[in-house]
Design a protein around this motif. Structure first.
Motif, PDB file in Angstrom:
ATOM      1  N   GLN A 180      -3.350   8.846   5.449  1.00 41.75           N
ATOM      2  CA  GLN A 180      -3.841   7.363   5.801  1.00 41.75           C
ATOM      3  C   GLN A 180      -2.413   7.543   6.407  1.00 41.75           C
ATOM      4  O   GLN A 180      -2.108   6.116   7.285  1.00 41.75           O
ATOM      5  CB  GLN A 180      -3.938   5.883   4.431  1.00 41.75           C
ATOM      6  CG  GLN A 180      -4.580   5.782   4.206  1.00 41.75           C
ATOM      7  CD  GLN A 180      -4.428   6.883   2.379  1.00 41.75           C
ATOM      8  OE1 GLN A 180      -3.208   6.885   2.147  1.00 41.75           O
ATOM      9  NE2 GLN A 180      -5.545   7.919   2.154  1.00 41.75           N
ATOM     10  N   HIS A 188       0.956  -1.126   0.282  1.00 38.51           N
ATOM     11  CA  HIS A 188       0.159  -0.071   0.413  1.00 38.51           C
ATOM     12  C   HIS A 188       1.244   1.001  -0.417  1.00 38.51           C
ATOM     13  O   HIS A 188       1.611   1.739   0.912  1.00 38.51           O
ATOM     14  CB  HIS A 188      -0.748   0.422   1.347  1.00 38.51           C
ATOM     15  CG  HIS A 188      -1.838  -1.433   1.323  1.00 38.51           C
ATOM     16  ND1 HIS A 188      -1.014  -2.468   2.170  1.00 38.51           N
ATOM     17  CD2 HIS A 188      -2.932  -1.380   1.275  1.00 38.51           C
ATOM     18  CE1 HIS A 188      -1.999  -3.108   1.923  1.00 38.51           C
ATOM     19  NE2 HIS A 188      -3.283  -2.714   2.060  1.00 38.51           N
ATOM     20  N   TRP A 209      -2.904   0.805  -3.252  1.00 36.94           N
ATOM     21  CA  TRP A 209      -2.281  -0.785  -3.652  1.00 36.94           C
ATOM     22  C   TRP A 209      -1.927  -1.859  -4.728  1.00 36.94           C
ATOM     23  O   TRP A 209      -2.482  -1.258  -5.395  1.00 36.94           O
ATOM     24  CB  TRP A 209      -3.065  -1.070  -2.474  1.00 36.94           C
ATOM     25  CG  TRP A 209      -4.687  -1.899  -2.513  1.00 36.94           C
ATOM     26  CD1 TRP A 209      -5.846  -1.206  -2.284  1.00 36.94           C
ATOM     27  CD2 TRP A 209      -5.327  -2.779  -4.009  1.00 36.94           C
ATOM     28  NE1 TRP A 209      -6.660  -1.761  -3.254  1.00 36.94           N
ATOM     29  CE2 TRP A 209      -6.222  -2.545  -3.985  1.00 36.94           C
ATOM     30  CE3 TRP A 209      -4.487  -4.032  -4.495  1.00 36.94           C
ATOM     31  CZ2 TRP A 209      -7.182  -3.496  -4.554  1.00 36.94           C
ATOM     32  CZ3 TRP A 209      -4.813  -4.686  -5.374  1.00 36.94           C
ATOM     33  CH2 TRP A 209      -6.166  -3.846  -5.639  1.00 36.94           C
ATOM     34  N   VAL A 254       0.821   4.977   0.766  1.00 32.93           N
ATOM     35  CA  VAL A 254      -0.527   5.668   1.556  1.00 32.93           C
ATOM     36  C   VAL A 254       0.076   7.074   1.642  1.00 32.93           C
ATOM     37  O   VAL A 254       1.655   7.724   1.130  1.00 32.93           O
ATOM     38  CB  VAL A 254      -0.195   4.822   3.249  1.00 32.93           C
ATOM     39  CG1 VAL A 254      -0.607   3.793   3.194  1.00 32.93           C
ATOM     40  CG2 VAL A 254       0.985   5.257   3.946  1.00 32.93           C
ATOM     41  N   ALA A 273      -6.777   3.028   1.785  1.00 27.57           N
ATOM     42  CA  ALA A 273      -4.599   3.332   1.155  1.00 27.57           C
ATOM     43  C   ALA A 273      -5.517   3.789  -0.083  1.00 27.57           C
ATOM     44  O   ALA A 273      -6.190   3.846  -0.847  1.00 27.57           O
ATOM     45  CB  ALA A 273      -3.709   1.793   0.467  1.00 27.57           C
ATOM     46  N   SER A 274      -4.635   5.303  -0.461  1.00 29.64           N
ATOM     47  CA  SER A 274      -4.279   5.707  -1.547  1.00 29.64           C
ATOM     48  C   SER A 274      -4.081   4.950  -2.819  1.00 29.64           C
ATOM     49  O   SER A 274      -4.988   5.409  -4.270  1.00 29.64           O
ATOM     50  CB  SER A 274      -3.818   6.836  -1.555  1.00 29.64           C
ATOM     51  OG  SER A 274      -3.245   8.612  -0.587  1.00 29.64           O
TER      52      SER A 274
END
Length: 201
Positions: free
Chosen positions: A100, A94, A137, A96, A134-135
């Motif tokens: 996050q 991820h 993954w 992030v 998550a932005s």
């Protein structure tokens, strides 16, 4: 030991043996001090090798190839999640953003059940644990593991990703506020840090 070395029948040197050959370099404190002012993006790696999900926070993730799509990260021998990460055939990385931060802090905290809050995570159709918030993954298959001192470098072939669509509001938000670790602290990298290009560049 390198998976490729095993396949090719080559004997890779033991970590201790390799360390002795390169002894006499910087002390651990000198080496950490040299990198303290070098910022790094933050990622969270999750996996499940059959005994339950684990997660770790890493600042060592980077891409090494686009054809094939490969990324690498390192796992310390001191990491409680390390054994599972190193046994897993597939995992999720991820990338992030600053929103996050709680995920990065969660997976960087020792001695807790990082997956106790079931509202934070789920499983992909392929079975890997992941954090939907998550932005970005990336699900990948581990293709190599390389001993490197007190850590292991993990090479991952990217198979699937979820990332905001370019040009969308979500993409703009994710791209404008990446999470960065610098000088023992978390930072949100934003527009205020942008350096305009100089003339001719």
């Amino acid at each position: 030991m390198s998976v490729n070395a095993v396949r090719n029948g080559d004997a890779a040197p033991a970590v201790g043996e390799h360390a002795r050959r390169i002894a006499g370099g910087l002390t651990p404190d000198e080496f950490k001090g040299a990198f303290r002012n070098h910022p790094a993006g933050v990622a969270v790696v999750t996996a499940d090798a059959g005994a339950g999900p684990v997660g770790l926070t890493a600042t060592s993730v980077f891409s090494v190839s686009t054809e094939p799509p490969l990324l690498v990260f390192s796992v310390s021998e001191l990491s409680s999640s390390g054994p599972t990460i190193l046994m897993a055939d597939t995992l999720v990385v991820h990338l992030v953003g600053s929103t996050q931060l709680h995920l990065a802090q969660l997976c960087a905290t020792s001695g807790i059940d990082r997956f106790a809050d079931t509202t934070l995570w789920g499983r992909l159709d392929s079975g890997e644990p992941y954090f939907p918030s998550a932005s970005v993954w990336i699900r990948g298959r581990v293709v190599d593991r390389l001993d490197a001192g007190t850590s292991t470098l993990v090479v991952v072939h990217a198979l699937e990703t979820q990332a905001p669509v370019a040009g969308s509001d979500a993409a703009s938000a994710a791209e404008s506020q990446p999470l960065v670790y610098h000088n023992r602290a978390w930072h949100a990298l934003g527009e205020n840090s942008l350096i305009p290009p100089t003339e001719g560049h």
